[in-house]
Design a protein around this motif. Structure first.
Motif, mmCIF file in Angstrom:
data_model
loop_
_atom_site.group_PDB
_atom_site.id
_atom_site.type_symbol
_atom_site.label_atom_id
_atom_site.label_comp_id
_atom_site.label_asym_id
_atom_site.label_seq_id
_atom_site.Cartn_x
_atom_site.Cartn_y
_atom_site.Cartn_z
ATOM 1 N N LEU B 8 0.826 -1.205 0.000
ATOM 2 C CA LEU B 8 0.000 0.000 0.000
ATOM 3 C C LEU B 8 0.866 1.264 0.000
ATOM 4 O O LEU B 8 0.569 2.252 -0.672
ATOM 5 N N GLY B 9 1.968 1.218 0.733
ATOM 6 C CA GLY B 9 2.846 2.388 0.789
ATOM 7 C C GLY B 9 3.382 2.754 -0.588
ATOM 8 O O GLY B 9 3.307 3.914 -1.005
ATOM 9 N N TYR B 10 3.849 1.755 -1.319
ATOM 10 C CA TYR B 10 4.376 2.042 -2.655
ATOM 11 C C TYR B 10 3.287 2.552 -3.580
ATOM 12 O O TYR B 10 3.494 3.478 -4.372
ATOM 13 N N ILE B 11 2.094 1.943 -3.452
ATOM 14 C CA ILE B 11 0.992 2.396 -4.317
ATOM 15 C C ILE B 11 0.674 3.856 -4.029
ATOM 16 O O ILE B 11 0.496 4.671 -4.951
ATOM 17 N N LEU B 12 0.646 4.231 -2.735
ATOM 18 C CA LEU B 12 0.362 5.621 -2.389
ATOM 19 C C LEU B 12 1.445 6.544 -2.930
ATOM 20 O O LEU B 12 1.155 7.637 -3.437
ATOM 21 N N VAL B 13 2.703 6.100 -2.828
ATOM 22 C CA VAL B 13 3.795 6.913 -3.377
ATOM 23 C C VAL B 13 3.565 7.143 -4.856
ATOM 24 O O VAL B 13 3.692 8.273 -5.367
ATOM 25 N N GLN B 14 3.196 6.088 -5.572
ATOM 26 C CA GLN B 14 2.960 6.236 -7.014
ATOM 27 C C GLN B 14 1.789 7.174 -7.283
ATOM 28 O O GLN B 14 1.829 7.991 -8.216
ATOM 29 N N VAL B 15 0.726 7.067 -6.474
ATOM 30 C CA VAL B 15 -0.441 7.932 -6.697
ATOM 31 C C VAL B 15 -0.073 9.399 -6.467
ATOM 32 O O VAL B 15 -0.403 10.285 -7.281
ATOM 33 N N PHE B 16 0.668 9.653 -5.381
ATOM 34 C CA PHE B 16 1.091 11.040 -5.114
ATOM 35 C C PHE B 16 1.978 11.562 -6.233
ATOM 36 O O PHE B 16 1.838 12.701 -6.697
ATOM 37 N N ASN B 17 2.873 10.681 -6.650
ATOM 38 C CA ASN B 17 3.783 11.077 -7.730
ATOM 39 C C ASN B 17 2.993 11.460 -8.974
ATOM 40 O O ASN B 17 3.242 12.487 -9.606
ATOM 41 N N PHE B 18 1.990 10.632 -9.265
ATOM 42 C CA PHE B 18 1.161 10.926 -10.444
ATOM 43 C C PHE B 18 0.432 12.252 -10.278
ATOM 44 O O PHE B 18 0.366 13.058 -11.212
ATOM 45 N N ALA B 19 -0.102 12.476 -9.075
ATOM 46 C CA ALA B 19 -0.859 13.711 -8.855
ATOM 47 C C ALA B 19 0.021 14.932 -9.064
ATOM 48 O O ALA B 19 -0.380 15.900 -9.735
ATOM 49 N N ILE B 20 1.232 14.881 -8.516
ATOM 50 C CA ILE B 20 2.111 16.055 -8.641
ATOM 51 C C ILE B 20 2.551 16.259 -10.085
ATOM 52 O O ILE B 20 2.551 17.387 -10.593
ATOM 53 N N LEU B 21 2.852 15.139 -10.752
ATOM 54 C CA LEU B 21 3.188 15.249 -12.185
ATOM 55 C C LEU B 21 2.030 15.861 -12.954
ATOM 56 O O LEU B 21 2.225 16.711 -13.834
ATOM 57 N N LEU B 22 0.801 15.412 -12.610
ATOM 58 C CA LEU B 22 -0.381 15.920 -13.312
ATOM 59 C C LEU B 22 -0.494 17.431 -13.142
ATOM 60 O O LEU B 22 -0.701 18.163 -14.120
ATOM 61 N N ILE B 23 -0.296 17.899 -11.897
ATOM 62 C CA ILE B 23 -0.403 19.344 -11.661
ATOM 63 C C ILE B 23 0.642 20.099 -12.478
ATOM 64 O O ILE B 23 0.334 21.066 -13.183
ATOM 65 N N VAL B 24 1.893 19.628 -12.412
ATOM 66 C CA VAL B 24 2.963 20.326 -13.127
ATOM 67 C C VAL B 24 2.691 20.330 -14.622
ATOM 68 O O VAL B 24 2.816 21.366 -15.301
ATOM 69 N N LEU B 25 2.276 19.169 -15.140
ATOM 70 C CA LEU B 25 2.062 19.091 -16.588
ATOM 71 C C LEU B 25 0.873 19.950 -17.015
ATOM 72 O O LEU B 25 0.915 20.606 -18.058
ATOM 73 N N ILE B 26 -0.194 19.963 -16.182
ATOM 74 C CA ILE B 26 -1.358 20.787 -16.547
ATOM 75 C C ILE B 26 -0.941 22.247 -16.629
ATOM 76 O O ILE B 26 -1.242 22.955 -17.592
ATOM 77 N N LYS B 27 -0.187 22.702 -15.606
ATOM 78 C CA LYS B 27 0.124 24.129 -15.554
ATOM 79 C C LYS B 27 1.196 24.518 -16.572
ATOM 80 O O LYS B 27 1.155 25.616 -17.128
ATOM 81 N N TRP B 28 2.150 23.650 -16.792
ATOM 82 C CA TRP B 28 3.296 24.044 -17.616
ATOM 83 C C TRP B 28 3.171 23.612 -19.064
ATOM 84 O O TRP B 28 3.821 24.172 -19.927
ATOM 85 N N VAL B 29 2.372 22.560 -19.289
ATOM 86 C CA VAL B 29 2.337 22.039 -20.656
ATOM 87 C C VAL B 29 0.945 22.171 -21.267
ATOM 88 O O VAL B 29 0.780 22.767 -22.333
ATOM 89 N N TYR B 30 -0.068 21.598 -20.585
ATOM 90 C CA TYR B 30 -1.362 21.491 -21.257
ATOM 91 C C TYR B 30 -2.021 22.839 -21.453
ATOM 92 O O TYR B 30 -2.585 23.126 -22.512
ATOM 93 N N GLN B 31 -1.960 23.688 -20.403
ATOM 94 C CA GLN B 31 -2.643 24.974 -20.546
ATOM 95 C C GLN B 31 -2.038 25.817 -21.675
ATOM 96 O O GLN B 31 -2.784 26.336 -22.502
ATOM 97 N N PRO B 32 -0.684 25.973 -21.733
ATOM 98 C CA PRO B 32 -0.150 26.716 -22.880
ATOM 99 C C PRO B 32 -0.510 26.091 -24.212
ATOM 100 O O PRO B 32 -0.869 26.798 -25.166
ATOM 101 N N ILE B 33 -0.449 24.748 -24.291
ATOM 102 C CA ILE B 33 -0.697 24.118 -25.591
ATOM 103 C C ILE B 33 -2.166 24.238 -25.984
ATOM 104 O O ILE B 33 -2.491 24.520 -27.143
ATOM 105 N N LEU B 34 -3.066 24.064 -24.999
ATOM 106 C CA LEU B 34 -4.484 24.222 -25.324
ATOM 107 C C LEU B 34 -4.788 25.662 -25.689
ATOM 108 O O LEU B 34 -5.592 25.932 -26.588
ATOM 109 N N GLY B 35 -4.113 26.602 -24.980
ATOM 110 C CA GLY B 35 -4.282 28.006 -25.347
ATOM 111 C C GLY B 35 -3.842 28.250 -26.777
ATOM 112 O O GLY B 35 -4.521 28.931 -27.555
ATOM 113 N N LEU B 36 -2.704 27.642 -27.121
ATOM 114 C CA LEU B 36 -2.200 27.789 -28.492
ATOM 115 C C LEU B 36 -3.188 27.201 -29.484
ATOM 116 O O LEU B 36 -3.468 27.793 -30.537
#
Lengths: 373, 244, 79
Positions: B8-36
């Motif tokens: 369970l600990g490793y799974i939670l680590v992976q979930v958190f990792n995914f969440a943080i990656l998602l936030i960074v990618l949304i703000k830095w990649v997806y929003q500019p590209i969708l805006g474009l």
């Protein structure tokens, strides 16, 4: 492939040199060379514990911090904080660091660099991004058009999940192709019941080799010399924790998409008593179908998790086996195969997530064909 | 679970990792590209709208242009018609002038040719006479002296005998103008003689001379609408009809 | 020792038997691809949609083979 002829000739000679070097590494054709011999390494399903990579985590956290300051965006701080937490976890909570976690940090770093490059490119105002950011932008545009074609007005909600899953799985799958992954690590005593190998000192490094012929007969001595290689880095998707986590996220987001689009009406898909009394026989059948839908949601988790895990783990085992059968050059072709498998699995994982989410937003009627996935 | 490595600990680590990656990618990649993407789509929509407006404008312009073209064509055809008429008049004038000029030139050329022929035949006359005399002397011997022969020959060619025009003797008709045709050109002395004689007898105002070798000799004199045939060919013709 | 050897033998045979299930997935993927390629040949304009659905279908069919593979791997490396 559009290089100048001179470069291609150079590449050909380099390839020949590498082939000859690898022959000399594994055999002694003229009484000359290392002659390591070929063994089949031990394959273990759970991720192996390795020493934590505190220094590397510190460097990556500093990198995320610098990016955050350069771009004046707060998200980089989250990333840096997450890396610091990862570095601290083994110190205080008895958390065992594994080699797939190292792979996870590498994938994170690559994605962070890509994100930084793209945001920087857009901030500098160029409408046509170049290089790696241009390639990623083209990929994301394809993904977005696909999402919009399937999900319509829900594309904006579904797209980040689709894209993030695809990018993360793609990067982690391709990290398997880096030389040294799965092959550089620490030598440890083999656990009980595992056949180990002897250790040979090469001067600059040590490697496991076939035990000398004399030692093979005596069981006790062979046991003493039993070592296995624990690689520092192993492909992320060969760890079930990663694939199960992704599958959980995907299936949970499918439910979220259904609830967001239809409200509580979404749950009638699973607990369908609406027609129970108006049409007695078919009403019961509908109810049972609703129960089966619940089962199908759980089977989706298994299907997602084991599809990705199975493909990538089988790929790793395949590379081991080929490497031990034909140590020279043959692995290159299978690395090519793994390249495509990694790409296809990334796209399939993302696309299935997207399709399920889109179907959840569309309500009743169209969710029969994917029930067996 | 243990042997699968699930924790369970490793799974939670992976979930958190995914969440943080998602936030960074949304703000830095997806929003500019969708805006474009949005910007690009807006640009394309704007372009289509512009193109539609431009197409409408072009349609209007085409109608306008068609109208202008029709007017211009009417104008042009009118101008062309006028020009054609004017050109026809001009052509007629030019042709008339050219024809007159050509007629004049032809007339002059004809006159020149006539004079030239007259001159050549005049030159010939002496030689013919000499040849005839030489031939006659061979035939009839020296019956006649040379002076006498010349006189006879002159009489033969000019039809003038001792200052009188032979054909005119015994005839009396009047006319306003007279034309004298001879087989060979008359000498100016003979012309004077003929002229004075004709003027005296017929009362004509002018006398013109012409050469026609086909009459062989003698003179044919036309006065008014009458013809006096004193030519050798006429005499031969008469002889022939008599002999028949 | 005899028992241990028999256990290893049983593991290997069991893993091999587990992979028999991949036959169905192979046939299924072949059918999916053949249908998709025919459809693309008849209607090249719909290639994009057909490709998407083909990949999805292949993924579903392949899932069965992956289950077999996972069972085989579990037998070999876990038990």
């Amino acid at each position: 492939m559009t290089d100048t002829p001179k470069k291609r000739v150079w590449g050909r000679w380099a390839l020949l040199a590498i082939i000859i070097l690898s022959i000399l590494t594994f055999f002694k054709p003229w009484g000359f060379g290392l002659g390591i011999g070929v063994i089949q390494p031990h394959v273990q399903l759970p991720a192996e514990p390795v020493p934590p990579i505190t220094i590397m985590l510190g460097v990556v956290a500093a990198l995320a911090l610098v990016f955050s300051i350069v771009l004046k965006r707060v998200e980089g701080l989250f990333m840096a904080a997450w890396f610091v937490i990862l570095a601290v976890l083994p110190l205080f909570f008895g958390f065992t660091w594994t080699n797939t976690l190292t792979a996870m940090v590498i994938s994170d770093t690559v994605l962070l660099l890509i994100a930084f490059a793209i945001y920087n490119a857009f901030k500098s105002g160029s409408l046509v991004p170049k290089g790696i950011s241009g390639a990623v932008e083209a990929l994301l545009e394809v993904i977005y058009n696909l999402t919009e074609g399937t999900a319509g007005k829900w594309a904006r909600f579904i797209f980040p999940w689709f894209a993030t899953i695809t990018l993360l799985v793609l990067v982690s799958n391709w990290s398997e192709l880096i030389p040294g992954v799965d092959s550089i690590g620490v030598l440890e005593h083999a656990p009980a019941g595992v056949h180990g190998y002897a250790v040979q000192d090469l001067g600059f490094a040590e490697t496991i080799v076939k035990a000398p012929a004399a030692a093979e007969g005596e069981h006790a001595e062979a046991e003493a010399e039993s070592f296995v290689l624990v690689p520092y880095v192993r492909a992320l998707a060969t760890d079930l924790n990663f694939t199960v986590a992704l599958a959980l996220i995907a299936v949970v987001m499918v439910q979220v998409a259904g609830i967001r689009s239809q409200g509580t009406r979404y749950f009638t898909k699973f607990w369908n008593t609406g027609t129970m009394f108006s049409k007695p026989i078919f009403g019961v059948i509908d109810f049972v179908v609703g129960i089966l839908e619940i089962v199908s949601e759980f089977s989706k988790i298994l299907s997602f998790a084991f599809r990705l895990f199975g493909n990538i783990f089988a790929g790793a085992v395949l590379l081991f086996v080929i490497g031990s059968l034909v140590p020279v050059f043959a692995q290159a072709g299978f690395l090519m195969l793994e390249f495509f498998v990694g790409l296809i699995q990334a796209i399939v994982f993302g696309m299935l997530t997207m399709t399920f989410m889109a179907q959840a937003t569309q309500g009743h009627g169209e969710h029969h064909e994917e029930a067996h996935a | 679970m243990e042997k699968l490595g699930l924790n369970l600990g490793y799974i939670l680590v992976q979930v958190f990792n995914f969440a943080i990656l998602l936030i960074v990618l949304i703000k830095w990649v997806y929003q500019p590209i969708l805006g474009l993407l949005d910007k690009r789509r807006a640009t394309i929509a704007q372009g289509l709208e512009d193109a539609r407006i431009a197409a409408e404008a072009r349609d209007n312009a085409e109608q306008e242009a068609a109208k202008i073209k029709a007017a211009a064509q009417a104008e042009a055809s009118k101008v062309v018609r006028e020009a054609t008429e004017r050109a026809e008049v001009a052509v007629k004038d030019v042709r008339a002038a050219a024809e007159a000029e050509a007629a004049k030139i032809r007339e002059e050329a004809k006159t020149d040719a006539e004079e030239e022929r007259t001159r050549i035949l005049g030159d010939l006359r002496g030689q013919v006479a000499a040849l005839s005399i030489a031939a006659a002397q061979k035939l009839v011997g020296d019956a006649l002296d040379e002076k006498r022969q010349h006189t006879l020959l002159d009489e033969f060619f000019s039809g003038v005998k001792s200052g009188k025009v032979v054909v005119l003797s015994g005839s009396d008709f009047k006319g306003a103008s007279a034309e004298v045709v001879s087989a060979l050109p008359l000498t100016s002395a003979e012309q004077d003689t003929v002229k004075t004689d004709i003027l005296a007898k017929t009362g004509a105002q002018a006398v013109s001379f012409r050469v026609d070798p086909s009459i062989l000799g003698g003179l044919v004199i036309k006065v008014g609408d009458k013809v006096l045939d004193g030519s050798v060919s006429g005499k031969l013709e008469g002889l022939r009809s008599n002999l028949r | 020792m005899e028992l241990e050897a028999a256990a290893i033998l049983g593991k290997l045979i069991g893993a091999g038997l587990a992979m028999i299930g991949a036959i169905g997935a192979g046939a299924g993927i072949g059918i999916v691809t053949s249908g998709a390629v025919q459809a693309m040949g008849r209607n090249p304009d719909a290639t994009g949609t057909i490709q998407t659905n083909m990949i999805l279908g292949i993924a579903f069919a392949e899932a069965v083979a992956i289950y077999c593979l996972v069972v085989a791997l579990l037998i070999l490396f876990v038990f």
